[in-house]
Design a protein around this motif. Structure first.
Motif, PDB file in Angstrom:
ATOM      1  N   VAL A   4       0.975  -1.150  -0.136  1.00 34.09           N
ATOM      2  CA  VAL A   4      -0.182  -0.139  -0.033  1.00 34.09           C
ATOM      3  C   VAL A   4       0.784   1.081  -0.061  1.00 34.09           C
ATOM      4  CG1 VAL A   4      -1.448   1.450   1.485  1.00 34.09           C
ATOM      5  CG2 VAL A   4      -2.133  -1.156   1.068  1.00 34.09           C
ATOM      6  N   CYS A  18       2.251   2.837  -6.786  1.00 38.23           N
ATOM      7  CA  CYS A  18       2.422   4.212  -7.262  1.00 38.23           C
ATOM      8  C   CYS A  18       1.196   4.869  -7.251  1.00 38.23           C
ATOM      9  CB  CYS A  18       3.117   4.307  -8.690  1.00 38.23           C
ATOM     10  SG  CYS A  18       1.895   4.009 -10.031  1.00 38.23           S
ATOM     11  N   GLY A  19      -0.043   4.170  -7.212  1.00 40.05           N
ATOM     12  CA  GLY A  19      -1.303   4.749  -7.317  1.00 40.05           C
ATOM     13  C   GLY A  19      -1.813   5.083  -8.543  1.00 40.05           C
ATOM     14  N   LYS A  20      -1.268   4.725  -9.693  1.00 36.33           N
ATOM     15  CA  LYS A  20      -1.916   5.076 -10.849  1.00 36.33           C
ATOM     16  C   LYS A  20      -2.951   4.116 -11.548  1.00 36.33           C
ATOM     17  CE  LYS A  20      -0.323   5.133 -15.789  1.00 36.33           C
ATOM     18  NZ  LYS A  20       0.548   5.080 -16.992  1.00 36.33           N
ATOM     19  N   ARG A  34      -4.230   0.569  -6.632  1.00 31.59           N
ATOM     20  CA  ARG A  34      -4.309   1.845  -5.719  1.00 31.59           C
ATOM     21  C   ARG A  34      -5.597   1.542  -4.563  1.00 31.59           C
ATOM     22  NH1 ARG A  34      -5.669   5.496  -9.124  1.00 31.59           N
ATOM     23  NH2 ARG A  34      -8.062   5.271  -8.523  1.00 31.59           N
ATOM     24  N   GLU A  35      -6.694   0.897  -5.246  1.00 28.04           N
ATOM     25  CA  GLU A  35      -7.920   0.768  -4.479  1.00 28.04           C
ATOM     26  C   GLU A  35      -7.773  -0.754  -3.861  1.00 28.04           C
ATOM     27  OE1 GLU A  35      -9.688   3.574  -3.805  1.00 28.04           O
ATOM     28  OE2 GLU A  35      -8.654   4.557  -5.273  1.00 28.04           O
ATOM     29  N   ARG A  42      -5.549  -1.251  -0.601  1.00 31.42           N
ATOM     30  CA  ARG A  42      -6.056  -0.902   0.620  1.00 31.42           C
ATOM     31  C   ARG A  42      -7.367  -1.446   1.218  1.00 31.42           C
ATOM     32  NH1 ARG A  42      -9.504   4.107   0.632  1.00 31.42           N
ATOM     33  NH2 ARG A  42     -10.198   4.612  -1.569  1.00 31.42           N
ATOM     34  N   ARG A  43      -8.225  -2.072   0.384  1.00 30.29           N
ATOM     35  CA  ARG A  43      -9.199  -2.500   0.887  1.00 30.29           C
ATOM     36  C   ARG A  43      -8.756  -4.070   1.447  1.00 30.29           C
ATOM     37  NH1 ARG A  43     -12.863   1.092   1.615  1.00 30.29           N
ATOM     38  NH2 ARG A  43     -13.015   2.339  -0.314  1.00 30.29           N
ATOM     39  N   ALA A  78     -16.866   2.236  -4.153  1.00 32.17           N
ATOM     40  CA  ALA A  78     -16.566   2.423  -2.753  1.00 32.17           C
ATOM     41  C   ALA A  78     -15.621   3.649  -2.528  1.00 32.17           C
ATOM     42  CB  ALA A  78     -15.677   1.340  -2.161  1.00 32.17           C
ATOM     43  N   ARG A  79     -15.034   4.058  -3.569  1.00 32.64           N
ATOM     44  CA  ARG A  79     -14.188   5.273  -3.377  1.00 32.64           C
ATOM     45  C   ARG A  79     -14.948   6.480  -3.497  1.00 32.64           C
ATOM     46  NH1 ARG A  79      -8.763   7.151  -4.954  1.00 32.64           N
ATOM     47  NH2 ARG A  79      -9.030   9.508  -5.793  1.00 32.64           N
ATOM     48  N   LYS A 131     -17.529   2.598   2.221  1.00 33.44           N
ATOM     49  CA  LYS A 131     -17.338   3.814   1.400  1.00 33.44           C
ATOM     50  C   LYS A 131     -16.578   4.994   2.072  1.00 33.44           C
ATOM     51  CE  LYS A 131     -22.186   3.271  -0.421  1.00 33.44           C
ATOM     52  NZ  LYS A 131     -23.500   3.948  -0.198  1.00 33.44           N
ATOM     53  N   ASP A 132     -15.860   5.566   1.264  1.00 31.56           N
ATOM     54  CA  ASP A 132     -14.913   6.577   1.518  1.00 31.56           C
ATOM     55  C   ASP A 132     -15.528   7.925   2.092  1.00 31.56           C
ATOM     56  OD1 ASP A 132     -12.737   5.142   1.187  1.00 31.56           O
ATOM     57  OD2 ASP A 132     -12.332   5.967  -0.917  1.00 31.56           O
ATOM     58  N   HIS A 190     -13.181  11.703  -1.582  1.00 34.05           N
ATOM     59  CA  HIS A 190     -12.389  11.978  -2.712  1.00 34.05           C
ATOM     60  C   HIS A 190     -13.367  12.729  -3.540  1.00 34.05           C
ATOM     61  CE1 HIS A 190      -9.090   9.343  -1.571  1.00 34.05           C
ATOM     62  NE2 HIS A 190     -10.241   8.335  -1.456  1.00 34.05           N
ATOM     63  N   ILE A 241     -11.465   9.812  -9.326  1.00 40.54           N
ATOM     64  CA  ILE A 241     -10.888   8.519  -9.541  1.00 40.54           C
ATOM     65  C   ILE A 241      -9.527   8.448  -9.622  1.00 40.54           C
ATOM     66  CG2 ILE A 241     -13.364   7.439 -10.247  1.00 40.54           C
ATOM     67  CD1 ILE A 241     -12.127   7.280 -13.119  1.00 40.54           C
ATOM     68  N   ALA A 242      -9.055   9.636  -9.627  1.00 45.48           N
ATOM     69  CA  ALA A 242      -7.427   9.616  -9.791  1.00 45.48           C
ATOM     70  C   ALA A 242      -6.942   9.021 -11.104  1.00 45.48           C
ATOM     71  CB  ALA A 242      -6.810   9.178  -8.631  1.00 45.48           C
ATOM     72  N   PRO A 298      -2.658   5.205  -2.250  1.00 45.69           N
ATOM     73  CA  PRO A 298      -3.979   5.685  -1.925  1.00 45.69           C
ATOM     74  C   PRO A 298      -4.184   7.007  -1.889  1.00 45.69           C
ATOM     75  CG  PRO A 298      -3.403   3.842  -0.590  1.00 45.69           C
ATOM     76  CD  PRO A 298      -2.108   4.420  -1.290  1.00 45.69           C
ATOM     77  N   LYS A 300      -2.603   9.370  -3.908  1.00 47.78           N
ATOM     78  CA  LYS A 300      -2.480   9.889  -5.243  1.00 47.78           C
ATOM     79  C   LYS A 300      -3.629  10.930  -5.642  1.00 47.78           C
ATOM     80  CE  LYS A 300       0.206   9.058  -8.961  1.00 47.78           C
ATOM     81  NZ  LYS A 300       1.378   8.688  -9.202  1.00 47.78           N
TER      82      LYS A 300
END
Lengths: 620, 242, 152
Positions: A474, A478-480, A485-486, A489-490, B97-98, B121-122, B128, B132-133, B157, B159
């Motif tokens: 986590v 890089c989070g791209k 990214r998601e 963490r879940r 969820a984001r 849910k965030d 956010h 969705i980044a 996360p 980002k």
């Protein structure tokens, strides 16, 4: 030696002869290990003591030639280590006060001091010869042959041991023949993926282009892996020689060495080595009269695990955020600055001179059919002997952990061995006889990875291990892309819930679903392999997950929310150490009488267990 | 430009070598979802992962993103297999969820048969909005506008697109291209009378000399004049009145 | 905090004006100032003609960089696998209790900054804490507090 440019192969041979000539008739050189663990244990003081004693005992000759600091000699938990040129002797736990005796007996007269050797814990017998010390006896040192036997900051040391002769030989070969050799040797990428190196070179060469690059990936980021660090620190010229040969073979004039920021000594030694090689004309224009130009730049990483991924690494070299890109067009076609690029790991490059020197057949004598050669591993965790080892491919995990590693300390039971870092998995006892090579480890749900081997004992909680790796990922994603990214963490939320007693039915299945999404859906290898630590622990240690979820119990006694500390009345002597050190002041009792812990105030910090001299603190 | 043939969902289709699967699929009326890719923006795509499809080539199958997978000889694409649907559904659930408030994502979730995400849910600190980044705003600002007022900051996360130090950007021209390009309508841009507010900075809008409508930020005119040498007079009238 | 802009220029002009130099320059900023200052990013952006947002993004992406000044001493607690198994979490918690800061933070008197790092590659010494340049092997919640006292 005076450093003037060497312009021909004969010149290199002459230069080598001159070095060897100047070394004749000297007493054996003392090698003091300068690896970081040995330094932390005081090897610098040992080195200084040798220098001082050298003069005090009236030894003639150059101190610089007589005493050398080397790279990692391997047996890290026994440091500081001391070895001697051309002698089958190794001393352990050397302190400055041992130095006069060592010079007096071993250096001057060749006598052995038994009590500085290795003492077998079972037989209680001493051994000072490598072959009689199990940690060394089972190894096969090829890549590491010179590490620990030379001063990495001295190019002359490397040349005197035959260094750069593979390059000289390569220049007498057709570049395509070199690629044929590498391909036939069966060398596979030591960074973890195991991709055939020769095929990579050939693909790169096949592209028509004006510019090609070669890159050395020294961004060793797997926690628990320090092989590449040790090679960069201990024998940087072997890597550079491999890179020059590779560049010559594929037709590249510019190389890069991307080195992890956390490895300052590796950066320094590589830098010195590159400058010295340039000084002798082994890098630069018209190397050894071959008409071939090549040079290497060093790029320091910025502290991002994902930059070990080749496309992210190339973006990082170019002064960008280290985000990977889709590798639908491979980097041998479009790599650094969109030019064809060969990227190999440190250890892979260090294998190249061995293949050129020893020939294909010679190289294939070691290892297995599918994975020839040796592999360097770093052995750590809950194992008696920790350090840097090199073994033939095909050795079993059992040999590695028990014969070389000496088994599990404190009589504890073996539980698992973790290979491949955050992309790898945990392998249980039932698979200990697995032969280590690229394919068998993948089949077992792990991977070779770069070579970190972490041993786990009965006190290790496998859910906690999975949580550990996902926490790591986590932080390093890089989070791209969405899955990484998601999804990670879940997964971490679920694993945290399980370890804190909030696990519920269906959690394991949901984890498996997320693993599926990552494996298929993530952009780069960090994400697609991120499921391995979770899937392998579910696969082999599902009972531990279930104990956490159903019984709210951590069988290994690790997960804080599921354990309590208490004091064993029979063992406690009432020494009061724990009560004094407890940060919560929640341990009470009269002097010389058994103490008790107030569980309602206890924060499970583990201090009492650490300080108790009688092992009376019990975790359940 | 070399033309080649490949197969998508059983149909043989013509394409230019190295053209991306998604463009050709859309030209041929084959629906593949996708948010982060915009054909006008060269470096867009590859991040939302919604356009995953099965690529069969040389006897091997892999899931690839249609938005940047190059078409070559012998390729067969399957856009609607059970594997594709399963992984896509997983990704949509993560996005839901984001950004539970995003209509675009809610719609995709409904299509995939998801009522509620199985994850928390965030909200709160973790909220956010609808972002969705995916990074499309960044690429538009860099590639199309040429300003690079914003960048993707942090990693993992955390980002998020933003300006340096989260301060109003000195180089932003208020053009709003990022907001227009955003696939989930996540970038707040307020047009209020003759001012526009975006990325925390207020821009004075230029009024059309004919209809009096505020239609372009003064800063954007300055930028265009500076970079293209266009005559400032050109901007007196809005496109409707020109 | 005011930054010596001359130092910034010394660093920036010491490099070839190429994007490859951005990362090393930021590393030099970090070493010189104990963080990457805003003025430094702005100046670098001006001289190199690289958008400020891009340089700032790099400073937020790579862990080697801090955007706020660090303490006089940096404590790095290794969180590698071997260290984790051998009790590194206990060591971090002990330091947190002692200094009343979390990883990533700096004490008010700027004496210490606490960091957790992934693996320093000295697994034989696990659990390892590196304070400035000094490696402390076999760290425990007990002995680490004593070792902190050596740094003022």
């Amino acid at each position: 030696m005076e450093h003037t440019k060497i312009s021909t192969i004969e010149g290199l041979n002459k230069y080598r002869e001159k070095i060897l000539e100047s070394k004749k008739n000297e007493l054996p050189t003392v090698f003091v290990c300068g690896g970081t663990p040995c330094l932390a244990k005081g090897s610098r003081q040992v080195f200084e003591a040798f220098k001082k004693e050298f003069g005090a005992q009236g030894l003639t000759g150059s101190v610089e030639l007589g005493i050398k600091t080397t790279g990692c000699q391997g047996f890290c938990n026994k440091g500081p280590l001391v070895a001697f040129a051309d002698k089958d002797i190794v001393y352990m736990g050397v302190k400055p006060e041992h130095v006069p005796e060592i010079i007096e007996k071993t250096v001057k007269k060749g006598e052995v001091i038994e009590s500085l050797g290795y003492r077998d814990p079972q037989t209680k017998k001493w051994a000072t010869e490598y072959s009689r010390i199990p940690f060394y006896g089972h190894q096969k040192k090829l890549v590491l042959k010179d590490v620990g036997q030379l001063d990495p900051a001295k190019i002359d040391d490397y040349i005197s041991r035959g260094g750069y002769s593979a390059l000289a030989k390569a220049f007498s070969m057709n570049p395509d023949t070199i690629i044929d050799n590498i391909e036939q040797s069966g060398l596979r990428g030591r960074g973890g993926g195991g991709f055939p190196t020769g095929r990579k070179w050939r693909s790169c060469k096949a592209i028509k282009t004006d510019v090609r690059y070669v890159i050395c990936n020294g961004d060793e980021g797997d926690p628990g892996a320090f092989m590449d660090r040790s090679i960069m620190e201990g024998n940087p010229h072997a890597i550079i020689e491999g890179m020059i040969i590779g560049a010559y073979a594929v037709g590249s004039n510019q190389g890069y060495a991307y080195i992890r920021d956390e490895y300052p000594l590796a950066i320094e030694n590589m830098k010195t080595a590159i400058e010295d090689a340039r000084g002798l004309g082994l890098l630069g224009k018209n190397i050894l009269g071959s008409n071939f130009d090549f040079d290497i730049k060093i790029s320091r990483g910025g502290g991002a695990f994902v930059c070990g991924e080749s496309s992210a690494l190339m973006r990082s070299i170019g002064g960008n955020v280290g985000e990977p890109r889709a590798k639908y067009i491979r980097s041998v076609e479009k790599g650094l600055y969109d030019k064809p690029t060969v990227l190999n790991n440190v250890e892979t490059w260090a294998n190249v001179p061995l293949i050129i020197t020893g020939g294909v057949q010679g190289y294939r004598k070691v290892g297995t059919k599918g994975s020839p050669g040796t592999k360097v591993f770093s052995l750590a965790g809950k194992v008696v002997n920790t350090g840097l080892v090199e073994v033939p491919m095909g050795i079993t995990l059992r040999e590695l952990v028990f014969d070389i590693g000496g088994g599990i300390p404190k009589g504890k039971k073996f539980k698992a061995v973790q290979t491949g870092g955050p992309s790898g998995g945990c392998i249980p006892e039932s698979l200990l006889d697995l032969q280590i090579d690229f394919d068998s480890l993948s089949d077992a749900g792990s991977m070779m990875g770069s070579g970190g081997i972490i041993v786990m004992d009965e006190d290790t909680c496998m859910v906690d291990v999975a949580k550990y790796f996902i926490t790591f990922l986590v932080g390093e994603s890089c989070g791209k892309c969405t899955p990484c990214r998601e999804g990670l963490r879940r997964m971490l939320d679920i694993l945290t819930g399980i370890t804190e007693g909030r696990g519920k039915q269906g959690d394991i299945e949901l984890l498996e679903e997320l693993c599926d999404v990552l494996k298929w859906g993530a952009l780069c290898a960090l994400g697609t392999s991120a499921a391995n630590p979770v899937l392998s622990t579910i696969r082999y240690f599902r009972d531990e997950y279930e104990a956490h979820i159903k019984e709210k119990r951590c069988p290994a006694g690790v997960c804080k929310e599921l354990i309590t500390y208490r004091i064993d009345e029979d063992k406690c002597t009432g020494c009061t150490v724990c009560a004094k050190k407890c940060p919560q002041k929640c341990i009470s009792g009269e002097k010389k009488k058994p103490h008790t812990i107030d569980a309602s105030k206890c924060i499970k910090c583990g201090v009492c267990k650490t300080v108790c001299p009688f092992d009376a603190v019990i975790v359940e | 430009m070399e033309k080649i043939k490949f197969v998508i969902d059983g149909k043989e289709v013509e394409a230019i070598r190295d053209q991306c699967v998604l463009d050709v699929a859309r030209q041929n009326g084959i629906y593949i979802p996708g948010l982060c890719y915009n054909p006008e923006v060269k470096f867009s795509g590859g991040s939302c992962r919604l356009c995953l499809v099965e690529a069969h080539q040389a006897g091997r199958m892999s899931l690839v993103t249609a938005c940047n997978y190059p078409i070559r000889e012998g390729l067969e694409i399957k856009t609607d297999t059970s594997l594709v649907k399963r992984i896509r559904k997983g990704i949509i659930e993560l996005l839901l969820a984001r950004v539970p408030d995003s209509d675009v994502i809610k719609e995709l979730a409904a299509e995939a048969g998801i009522d509620e995400p199985r994850f928390v849910k965030d909200e709160g600190e973790n909220y956010h909005s609808k972002c969705i980044a995916c990074g499309l705003c960044i690429q538009v600002c860099e590639e199309v506008v040429g300003v690079s007022a914003i960048a993707m900051l942090n990693r993992g996360p955390d980002k998020t697109p933003g300006t340096p130090y989260k301060k109003p950007s000195e180089v932003c021209i208020g053009c709003g291209a990022c907001a227009y390009a955003c696939p989930t309508d996540a970038i707040p841009m307020e047009d209020n009378g003759d001012t526009r507010k975006i990325w925390g900075r207020e821009f004075k809008m230029h009024l059309c000399s004919v209809c009096g409508k505020p239609y372009i930020p003064e800063a954007q005119i300055d930028w265009i004049v500076k970079t293209t040498g266009k005559d400032r007079v050109f901007f007196d009238k809005c496109p409707d009145c020109r | 905090m005011a930054i010596d802009i001359q130092k910034v220029d010394e660093i920036v002009f010491g490099y070839e004006q190429s994007k490859e130099s951005l990362l090393p320059i930021l590393q030099d900023f970090q070493r010189e100032f104990s963080y990457v200052p805003e003025e430094g990013i702005k100046r670098l952006s001006d001289i190199f003609g690289v958008p400020e947002s891009r340089i700032y993004a790099m400073a937020t992406f790579y862990k080697a960089f801090s955007l706020v000044p660090k303490g006089r001493h940096t404590i790095k607690v290794c969180m590698g696998t071997a260290c984790h198994l051998k009790g590194a979490p206990f060591v971090v918690e002990a330091i947190e209790r002692e200094l009343k800061i979390k990883p990533g933070q700096t004490t008010e008197d700027r004496r210490f900054s606490l960091e957790t790092v992934n693996c320093v590659g000295t697994c034989a010494l696990a659990p390892v804490v590196v304070i400035d340049e000094d490696y402390y092997g076999g760290s425990t919640s007990e002995n680490i507090i004593k070792n902190l006292k050596r740094y003022t």
